[in-house]
Write an enzyme that holds these catalytic residues in place. Structure first.
Site, mmCIF file in Angstrom:
data_model
loop_
_atom_site.group_PDB
_atom_site.id
_atom_site.type_symbol
_atom_site.label_atom_id
_atom_site.label_comp_id
_atom_site.label_asym_id
_atom_site.label_seq_id
_atom_site.Cartn_x
_atom_site.Cartn_y
_atom_site.Cartn_z
ATOM 1 N N TRP A 32 44.230 76.590 47.777
ATOM 2 C CA TRP A 32 45.362 76.745 46.994
ATOM 3 C C TRP A 32 45.536 76.944 46.369
ATOM 4 O O TRP A 32 46.895 77.004 46.432
ATOM 5 C CB TRP A 32 45.121 75.232 46.420
ATOM 6 N N ASP B 134 46.660 74.003 37.849
ATOM 7 C CA ASP B 134 46.329 72.865 38.529
ATOM 8 C C ASP B 134 45.244 72.497 38.518
ATOM 9 O O ASP B 134 44.099 73.096 38.976
ATOM 10 C CB ASP B 134 46.688 73.749 39.892
ATOM 11 N N LYS C 267 42.845 62.649 44.013
ATOM 12 C CA LYS C 267 41.608 62.852 44.058
ATOM 13 C C LYS C 267 41.168 62.193 42.951
ATOM 14 O O LYS C 267 40.230 60.980 43.241
ATOM 15 C CB LYS C 267 40.757 64.344 43.250
#
Lengths: 379, 379
Positions: A114, A184, A208
């Protein structure tokens, strides 16, 4: 083979969902959401038909901002925004606001799948420097302070606190105190206490730990926006969103309400981030212990000091055996255990909403699977 | 006053929600969504925890694309996208793709509050020309073909098919056949049949006729993207989204599933867009007839040939009387009847999900309100 395995304790299939995301939500929140589809108790209307301009929805936004700030121990120097577009949109919004017109590059850490995605989006908006990359090493570990040569003049340092795909997590704050930190936290948001006030921007999509997909929480320290450009579309402009209190245009009402319910659960049922971390640590320890107990059969994929408490990645000795493991797991009621399509293997995601009983069930299953396989091979 | 009014037929408060948006959804869809919060029947998991990379979700996206194309009579020359960010994001995405680098201005129609919002976003990306504006006239009517001087060289013509705030709706296709038409159909999407294949881009956020807020449907004819620039963030690039089949990053799974259920309801329960239009026309006629029957008491706000079947705007003789009307309506179980904050007055939104019985109830209420007020004044 499954037939003579131990009977698993009765959990709803939702509770045995180890998916990397969207992840499992607390059952009490699902029940409240179910009720809200027909009528939110205090309004009497479906959550899907309540105006985002209503007083009630304004109170949802304000309570949620407050809950998040309190859970994280942040002052109102931090704006709390609820935006669309996921972390991906933040990959662009951060440099659009903080990098445009700058000559000094921002420092980026490339620690997995990511953070790799964040690099081209940032490069499009301004100069960046990859201050560390784990790519040549197959993203098996994270850097520590000594590995990094960070610039004191960088407009900011960007990194990802938890790499969902690889199962790598930073357990300390990175970076220089003189350089704004942008992080992030999508896959470990509100899962543990942390020195959140050492960051200037924190963002996390909901799917999540804190809600369904469709909304992203962004915390922005006011001072970092002082030099941000203003000539950009309103929906991409932090200032515009701040002034509109996250209702610049119609927000994802249902997703925001879901996050409110999760924040109340975290506050009232769990008791805050320390208590949450305690549960999350117990879940992760249980699973890593089982993996480490069987290094010949189950193999951890990342350096032990960078292990994620959210995403536990491991392999078996062959791709065929992994396929059998996943198929037996599915037959046993578990779902979402497949590793990310980019790396394969097995990944068990243990987000906030997952109960420790589910991890106990998984560990039981792993022991049974191993013992049957070992017996079969010996026979 | 309320106590001696006729008793209203028993509808759930959701069915008496006349809000401009998010709007009322069909009750059968709400029941299915309620079930899906715990378990989608064919999957056994909560809709909030199902992976967007699952085969099941791929089938949701594909069936929904197919349902929308069939309902609208469009071929697969049209890509169907499910994006975040609302119509507001499309105000920017359209010119980012179709106007960047152009010297000829695109033509824009300024017909009300929302088309007014599209203008500054477009100007930021390239040259535009306002080909018609109803602003000086207070947005009381729409242009007809003869009012417009459109450019044959414009990269495209942009307009809004239904102005939600003012209650104005185009009942014919505007523009020149040689110039691509781009239309925001947010507030009348899938409410009627139309010559959809005369448009190059159609977009609509879900929260009026087809679902909850959080997802926007975009139809793009392939040929219009041939010259579109490619150096933009992936989430803002139609091509990238097309190649990813709307799963460039985690999409709003719940909102997309909701739209799927509404599309099935439209297809199977209602029987398509002609049948839907028939119902919508009956609802609007009922209400406009009541307004026109009492021109001294209820006053329609827009030209009769541009009346919207979705948003019926009207005024009473004074702001005080309007306040009394709204307060009595709330006491009678109606909600969402306040006019948009920018214009005031009364607005009854009659989206697809609203039943004709609700409009009959509203008409009964209006008659009772008027008769009580008239009696009181005479007494």
């Amino acid at each position: 083979m499954i037939s003579d395995m131990k009977t698993l304790s009765a959990l709803h299939p939702n509770q045995l969902n180890f998916s990397g995301g969207p992840g499992v939500l607390p059952e009490v929140v699902l029940r409240q959401l179910q009720e809200s589809i027909i009528a939110v108790p205090e309004v009497g209307l479906s959550i899907l038909g309540i105006s985002h301009r209503s007083d009630w929805f304004a109170s949802v936004v304000n309570e949620l901002k407050d809950n998040i700030r309190r859970l994280m121990g942040l002052s109102d120097e931090y704006h709390v925004l609820f935006l669309q577009g996921g972390a991906t949109q933040q990959f662009s919004m951060v440099p659009m606001s903080l990098l445009a017109g700058k000559t000094q590059p921002a420092d980026y850490l490339h620690t997995g799948y990511w953070s790799g995605k964040s690099l081209p989006e940032a490069r499009r908006e301004g100069p960046i420097r990859v201050a560390w990359s784990g790519e040549s090493d197959g993203f098996r570990r994270l850097p520590d302070e000594h590995d990094l040569e960070l610039s004191e003049d960088a407009p900011y340092l960007h990194y990802i606190s938890n790499e969902t795909v690889e199962g790598l997590q930073f357990h300390q704050v990175m970076g220089l105190d003189g350089v704004p930190r942008v992080c992030d936290m999508s896959s470990d948001f509100l899962s543990r206490p942390f020195d959140f006030d050492r960051f200037s921007v924190i963002y996390a999509h909901a799917q999540k730990n804190i809600g369904p997909s469709g909304v992203t929480v962004v915390l922005v320290k006011d001072e970092i926006l002082h030099e941000a450009p203003t000539d950009m579309p309103g929906f991409l402009n932090y200032r515009t969103q701040i002034e509109a209190n996250s209702i610049y245009n119609t927000p994802p009402v249902f997703a925001i309400y879901s996050v409110l319910l999760v924040s109340r659960w975290l506050r009232d049922e769990i008791g805050g981030l320390e208590a949450m971390d305690c549960i999350n640590t117990a879940k992760a320890d249980l699973l890593y212990r089982e993996i480490d107990r069987n290094p010949e059969f189950y193999r951890a994929t990342v350096s032990s000091c960078n292990r994620s408490k959210m995403n536990v990645s491991f392999r078996l000795s062959s791709v065929e055996l992994e396929r059998d493991f996943l198929s037996a797991a599915r037959a046993g009621g578990f779902s979402g255990l497949d590793g990310h399509r980019s790396v394969g293997g097995i990944r068990a995601s243990l987000y906030n909403g997952m109960q420790i009983q589910a991890v106990e069930n998984l560990v039981d299953f792993m022991q049974d699977f191993q013992s049957h396989r070992t017996k079969n091979r010996a026979a």
